[in-house]
Design a protein around this motif. Structure first.
Motif, PDB file in Angstrom:
ATOM      1  N   GLU A 162       1.090  -1.255  -0.431  1.00  0.00           N
ATOM      2  CA  GLU A 162      -0.202  -0.072  -0.013  1.00  0.00           C
ATOM      3  C   GLU A 162       0.866   1.631   0.107  1.00  0.00           C
ATOM      4  OE1 GLU A 162      -2.610  -0.885   3.621  1.00  0.00           O
ATOM      5  OE2 GLU A 162      -3.432  -2.201   2.237  1.00  0.00           O
ATOM      6  N   PRO A 163       2.157   1.175   0.660  1.00  0.00           N
ATOM      7  CA  PRO A 163       2.214   2.427   0.720  1.00  0.00           C
ATOM      8  C   PRO A 163       3.464   3.223  -0.876  1.00  0.00           C
ATOM      9  CG  PRO A 163       3.462   1.061   1.966  1.00  0.00           C
ATOM     10  CD  PRO A 163       2.198   0.500   1.464  1.00  0.00           C
ATOM     11  N   ILE A 164       3.307   2.333  -1.472  1.00  0.00           N
ATOM     12  CA  ILE A 164       4.250   2.254  -3.062  1.00  0.00           C
ATOM     13  C   ILE A 164       3.519   2.202  -3.398  1.00  0.00           C
ATOM     14  CG2 ILE A 164       5.045   0.528  -4.671  1.00  0.00           C
ATOM     15  CD1 ILE A 164       7.066   0.526  -2.106  1.00  0.00           C
ATOM     16  N   ALA A 165       1.739   1.734  -3.691  1.00  0.00           N
ATOM     17  CA  ALA A 165       0.866   2.398  -4.698  1.00  0.00           C
ATOM     18  C   ALA A 165       0.687   4.135  -4.152  1.00  0.00           C
ATOM     19  CB  ALA A 165      -0.527   2.260  -3.844  1.00  0.00           C
ATOM     20  N   ALA A 166       0.727   4.173  -3.082  1.00  0.00           N
ATOM     21  CA  ALA A 166       0.738   5.757  -2.544  1.00  0.00           C
ATOM     22  C   ALA A 166       1.721   6.645  -2.885  1.00  0.00           C
ATOM     23  CB  ALA A 166       0.855   5.795  -0.940  1.00  0.00           C
ATOM     24  N   ALA A 167       2.777   6.223  -3.205  1.00  0.00           N
ATOM     25  CA  ALA A 167       4.043   6.521  -3.756  1.00  0.00           C
ATOM     26  C   ALA A 167       3.938   6.999  -5.296  1.00  0.00           C
ATOM     27  CB  ALA A 167       5.371   6.289  -3.825  1.00  0.00           C
ATOM     28  N   LEU A 168       3.614   6.278  -6.078  1.00  0.00           N
ATOM     29  CA  LEU A 168       2.864   6.077  -7.292  1.00  0.00           C
ATOM     30  C   LEU A 168       2.180   7.174  -7.170  1.00  0.00           C
ATOM     31  CD1 LEU A 168       2.840   2.088  -8.143  1.00  0.00           C
ATOM     32  CD2 LEU A 168       4.766   3.996  -8.726  1.00  0.00           C
ATOM     33  N   ASP A 169       0.963   6.957  -6.830  1.00  0.00           N
ATOM     34  CA  ASP A 169       0.270   8.093  -7.220  1.00  0.00           C
ATOM     35  C   ASP A 169       0.713   9.652  -6.828  1.00  0.00           C
ATOM     36  OD1 ASP A 169      -2.536   9.442  -6.818  1.00  0.00           O
ATOM     37  OD2 ASP A 169      -2.212   9.978  -4.949  1.00  0.00           O
ATOM     38  N   TYR A 170       1.730  10.066  -5.425  1.00  0.00           N
ATOM     39  CA  TYR A 170       2.588  11.407  -5.497  1.00  0.00           C
ATOM     40  C   TYR A 170       2.798  11.787  -6.930  1.00  0.00           C
ATOM     41  CZ  TYR A 170       5.669  14.402  -3.093  1.00  0.00           C
ATOM     42  OH  TYR A 170       6.601  14.924  -3.008  1.00  0.00           O
ATOM     43  N   GLU A 171       4.039  10.175  -6.948  1.00  0.00           N
ATOM     44  CA  GLU A 171       4.618  10.583  -8.136  1.00  0.00           C
ATOM     45  C   GLU A 171       4.356  11.683  -9.280  1.00  0.00           C
ATOM     46  OE1 GLU A 171       8.119   8.531  -9.746  1.00  0.00           O
ATOM     47  OE2 GLU A 171       6.882   7.316  -9.449  1.00  0.00           O
ATOM     48  N   ARG A 172       3.067  11.340  -9.468  1.00  0.00           N
ATOM     49  CA  ARG A 172       2.287  11.965 -10.599  1.00  0.00           C
ATOM     50  C   ARG A 172       2.418  13.149 -11.012  1.00  0.00           C
ATOM     51  NH1 ARG A 172      -3.991  10.646 -10.824  1.00  0.00           N
ATOM     52  NH2 ARG A 172      -3.786  10.919  -8.568  1.00  0.00           N
ATOM     53  N   ARG A 173       2.803  14.224  -9.240  1.00  0.00           N
ATOM     54  CA  ARG A 173       2.348  15.359  -9.019  1.00  0.00           C
ATOM     55  C   ARG A 173       4.060  15.911  -9.160  1.00  0.00           C
ATOM     56  NH1 ARG A 173      -1.062  14.762  -3.760  1.00  0.00           N
ATOM     57  NH2 ARG A 173      -1.396  13.192  -4.330  1.00  0.00           N
ATOM     58  N   VAL A 174       5.076  15.313  -8.923  1.00  0.00           N
ATOM     59  CA  VAL A 174       6.213  15.993  -8.912  1.00  0.00           C
ATOM     60  C   VAL A 174       6.828  16.378  -9.580  1.00  0.00           C
ATOM     61  CG1 VAL A 174       6.629  14.192  -6.025  1.00  0.00           C
ATOM     62  CG2 VAL A 174       7.842  13.612  -9.959  1.00  0.00           C
ATOM     63  N   GLN A 175       7.476  17.388  -9.878  1.00  0.00           N
ATOM     64  CA  GLN A 175       8.395  18.695 -10.399  1.00  0.00           C
ATOM     65  C   GLN A 175       9.837  18.368 -10.650  1.00  0.00           C
ATOM     66  OE1 GLN A 175       6.142  20.476 -12.856  1.00  0.00           O
ATOM     67  NE2 GLN A 175       4.748  19.980 -11.103  1.00  0.00           N
ATOM     68  N   ARG A 176      10.692  17.699  -9.799  1.00  0.00           N
ATOM     69  CA  ARG A 176      11.781  17.880  -9.852  1.00  0.00           C
ATOM     70  C   ARG A 176      11.709  15.746  -8.912  1.00  0.00           C
ATOM     71  NH1 ARG A 176      13.474  18.721  -4.757  1.00  0.00           N
ATOM     72  NH2 ARG A 176      11.868  19.985  -3.418  1.00  0.00           N
ATOM     73  N   GLU A 177      13.165  15.535  -9.003  1.00  0.00           N
ATOM     74  CA  GLU A 177      13.311  14.543  -8.274  1.00  0.00           C
ATOM     75  C   GLU A 177      13.944  13.909  -6.477  1.00  0.00           C
ATOM     76  OE1 GLU A 177      17.278  11.453  -7.714  1.00  0.00           O
ATOM     77  OE2 GLU A 177      16.238  11.611  -9.538  1.00  0.00           O
ATOM     78  N   GLU A 178      12.690  13.464  -5.790  1.00  0.00           N
ATOM     79  CA  GLU A 178      12.984  13.998  -4.886  1.00  0.00           C
ATOM     80  C   GLU A 178      13.077  12.462  -3.800  1.00  0.00           C
ATOM     81  OE1 GLU A 178       9.002  14.643  -3.591  1.00  0.00           O
ATOM     82  OE2 GLU A 178       8.774  17.259  -4.595  1.00  0.00           O
ATOM     83  N   LEU A 179      13.413  12.718  -2.698  1.00  0.00           N
ATOM     84  CA  LEU A 179      13.608  11.614  -1.557  1.00  0.00           C
ATOM     85  C   LEU A 179      12.657  10.895  -1.327  1.00  0.00           C
ATOM     86  CD1 LEU A 179      15.216   9.112  -0.740  1.00  0.00           C
ATOM     87  CD2 LEU A 179      16.454   9.419   0.307  1.00  0.00           C
ATOM     88  N   ALA A 180      11.335  10.895  -1.183  1.00  0.00           N
ATOM     89  CA  ALA A 180      10.253  10.539  -0.399  1.00  0.00           C
ATOM     90  C   ALA A 180      10.203   9.474   0.602  1.00  0.00           C
ATOM     91  CB  ALA A 180       8.965  11.353  -1.200  1.00  0.00           C
ATOM     92  N   VAL A 181       9.840  10.098   1.719  1.00  0.00           N
ATOM     93  CA  VAL A 181       9.407   9.476   2.504  1.00  0.00           C
ATOM     94  C   VAL A 181       7.690   9.154   2.926  1.00  0.00           C
ATOM     95  CG1 VAL A 181       9.255  10.718   4.294  1.00  0.00           C
ATOM     96  CG2 VAL A 181       8.871   8.153   5.479  1.00  0.00           C
ATOM     97  N   ILE A 182       6.942   8.071   2.153  1.00  0.00           N
ATOM     98  CA  ILE A 182       5.594   7.790   2.137  1.00  0.00           C
ATOM     99  C   ILE A 182       4.719   6.853   3.377  1.00  0.00           C
ATOM    100  CG2 ILE A 182       3.262   6.375   0.788  1.00  0.00           C
ATOM    101  CD1 ILE A 182       5.103   8.545  -0.706  1.00  0.00           C
ATOM    102  N   VAL A 183       3.856   7.739   3.956  1.00  0.00           N
ATOM    103  CA  VAL A 183       3.637   7.359   5.900  1.00  0.00           C
ATOM    104  C   VAL A 183       1.791   6.565   5.067  1.00  0.00           C
ATOM    105  CG1 VAL A 183       2.812   8.594   7.834  1.00  0.00           C
ATOM    106  CG2 VAL A 183       4.482   8.866   6.453  1.00  0.00           C
ATOM    107  N   ASP A 184       1.457   5.822   4.942  1.00  0.00           N
ATOM    108  CA  ASP A 184       0.465   5.294   5.438  1.00  0.00           C
ATOM    109  C   ASP A 184      -0.300   4.902   6.618  1.00  0.00           C
ATOM    110  OD1 ASP A 184      -2.483   4.334   4.111  1.00  0.00           O
ATOM    111  OD2 ASP A 184      -1.597   2.735   2.978  1.00  0.00           O
ATOM    112  N   LEU A 185      -1.337   5.943   6.947  1.00  0.00           N
ATOM    113  CA  LEU A 185      -1.875   5.841   8.236  1.00  0.00           C
ATOM    114  C   LEU A 185      -3.025   5.032   8.674  1.00  0.00           C
ATOM    115  CD1 LEU A 185      -0.607   8.772   9.943  1.00  0.00           C
ATOM    116  CD2 LEU A 185       0.870   6.159  10.006  1.00  0.00           C
ATOM    117  N   GLY A 186      -3.900   3.580   8.304  1.00  0.00           N
ATOM    118  CA  GLY A 186      -4.643   3.257   7.437  1.00  0.00           C
ATOM    119  C   GLY A 186      -5.745   2.995   8.713  1.00  0.00           C
ATOM    120  N   GLY A 187      -6.938   1.805   8.562  1.00  0.00           N
ATOM    121  CA  GLY A 187      -8.015   1.419  10.439  1.00  0.00           C
ATOM    122  C   GLY A 187      -7.293   0.276  10.321  1.00  0.00           C
ATOM    123  N   GLY A 188      -6.327  -0.721   9.463  1.00  0.00           N
ATOM    124  CA  GLY A 188      -5.646  -1.713  10.509  1.00  0.00           C
ATOM    125  C   GLY A 188      -3.969  -1.536  10.759  1.00  0.00           C
TER     126      GLY A 188
END
Length: 422
Positions: A162-188
């Motif tokens: 799930e955090p990799i999927a969220a990263a793919l979604d985030y990447e659509r909006r980036v304008q330059r190379e970034e080292l991103a930490v994806i924090v996915d806080l779900g129900g379980g």
């Protein structure tokens, strides 16, 4: 619906989404309940008209007092011993695989209706760990979900963290190379990934080298509900009060079951009444156990858990919340403060912090190397939780994703890459 396309489905502990890749190359979340792209992961078996309702309709029927059985947070049982158990609904014994299958099949049908196409191939989101510290149980959980998905009508089933999927979604909006930490806080679960993202990299089909680390821990929003309930509500029903001999607390089994979404229905078994009568006889304050017995005999466990969840949500914006819950003899009426929530969940949030720190260690980078923190998932709305985790990266920019939709959108992007149009 003759055109087959791959889809992504985020089957969540509390809510689910489905998405496909549009002709413009962007992920499109599909309406699953009216105009809403979010379908609560809830079923209601009505004993009055024998119908099975899903999502908000399930919750509404339960709240309106329709006689029946509510089921929620079913993802939490994957990989656990509970999957081997059966539960009685009316006169029928159901396995949890069957119940999850009913829900997943419904998501598929609603998504197909919204898209006007049929889906044979799916990428399902999964937490980094279904079960913490048990690789065998974790593999069993994924195998169970894959079997359920195939039985629901998918001929090809793949998974993505799930955090990799969220990263793919985030990447659509980036304008330059970034080292991103994806924090996915779900129900379980709470899941993390450290990923290199850039406009150029998002065109690549193989992204394995860009994923520096991914970790997770089986702590999420439903755990916060349980902890807040145990701290504020369950003491009003006798939890942590003395037994009649004055030397020990009452047994806590019923309180833990009542505070845990996916365990509540087990309290409605016939043998529970006898055990509760014994608990009352053993209590120094039997009038409190009377409240407990009333909640269970009236099958109001989920309604009470819903009030606790409402308190948790309200305390994200307000300092105090008045929780009022009607009971036959003495209503529950108490004020819950944000400080109560912080005290209840503090140790669990520390565990989430530790898992996030472990992700950094796994990646071999320091916090100063992170340029952005992309936050998604319903529990990210709790200021205390969000602040504790984003505070680990003081030099990074914090980006808020779609609380419920980022993972589903990323799964659709991954599905297009894995399968292509079929």
């Amino acid at each position: 619906m003759t055109t087959h396309v791959p889809c992504g489905i985020d089957f969540g502990t509390s809510n689910s989404t489905a998405a496909i890749l549009g002709e413009d190359g962007a992920a499109r979340l599909l309406a699953l309940e009216g105009d809403s792209v979010v379908l609560p992961s809830t079923l209601f078996f009505s004993f009055e008209d024998q119908q099975i309702r899903f999502g908000r309709a399930a919750v509404d029927a339960y709240v309106e007092g329709v006689e029946g059985r509510l089921m929620r947070s079913l993802k939490s049982v994957l990989g656990s011993s509970t999957m081997a158990e059966k539960t009685t609904i009316k006169a029928r014994r159901w396995s949890f695989s069957e119940i999850i299958g009913l829900y997943l099949k419904q998501v598929k049908a609603r998504a197909e209706a919204a898209a006007g196409r049929s889906f044979n191939s799916v990428v399902l989101g999964r937490p980094v760990h279904f079960v913490d510290g048990d690789e065998e149980a974790d593999g069993r959980a994924q195998g169970e979900l894959e079997a359920i998905a195939r039985k629901a009508g998918f001929s090809a089933v793949a998974f993505q963290f799930e955090p990799i999927a969220a990263a793919l979604d985030y990447e659509r909006r980036v304008q330059r190379e970034e080292l991103a930490v994806i924090v996915d806080l779900g129900g379980g679960t709470s899941d993390f990934a450290i990923v290199r993202v850039s406009p150029k990299r998002r065109e690549a089909s193989d992204r394995r080298a860009d994923i520096l680390a991914s970790t997770g821990i089986h702590i999420g929003g439903t755990d916060f509900d349980r902890l807040l309930s145990l701290k504020t509500v369950m003491p009003e029903l006798g939890y942590r009060t003395l037994a009649r001999d004055g030397r020990r607390d009452l047994p806590n089994w019923a309180y833990f079951e009542l505070a845990t979404w996916h365990r509540i229905n087990f309290l409605y078994a016939q043998q529970t009444d006898t055990k509760l009568k014994g608990l009352r006889q053993d209590a120094a304050r039997p009038e409190l156990v009377d409240r407990l017995m009333a909640v269970i005999s009236e099958r109001q466990g989920h309604a009470l858990a819903g009030e606790v969840e409402a308190a948790k949500i309200a305390l994200s914006a307000e300092e105090r919340f008045r929780l009022h819950f009607p009971l036959p003899d003495a209503d529950l009426d108490l004020e819950v403060a944000r400080t109560d929530l912080v005290a209840a969940i503090g140790q669990s949030v520390a565990g989430i912090e530790g898992a996030l720190a472990g992700c950094l260690k796994q990646a071999g980078v320091g916090a100063e190397a992170i340029s952005s923190v992309f936050v998604t998932g319903g529990s990210a709305s709790i200021p205390y939780v969000r602040g504790r985790l984003t505070g680990l990266f003081p030099q990074a920019s914090v980006v808020q994703g779609d609380v419920f939709g980022s993972v589903g959108a990323g799964l659709a992007l991954d599905a297009a890459r894995k399968y292509g149009p079929t």
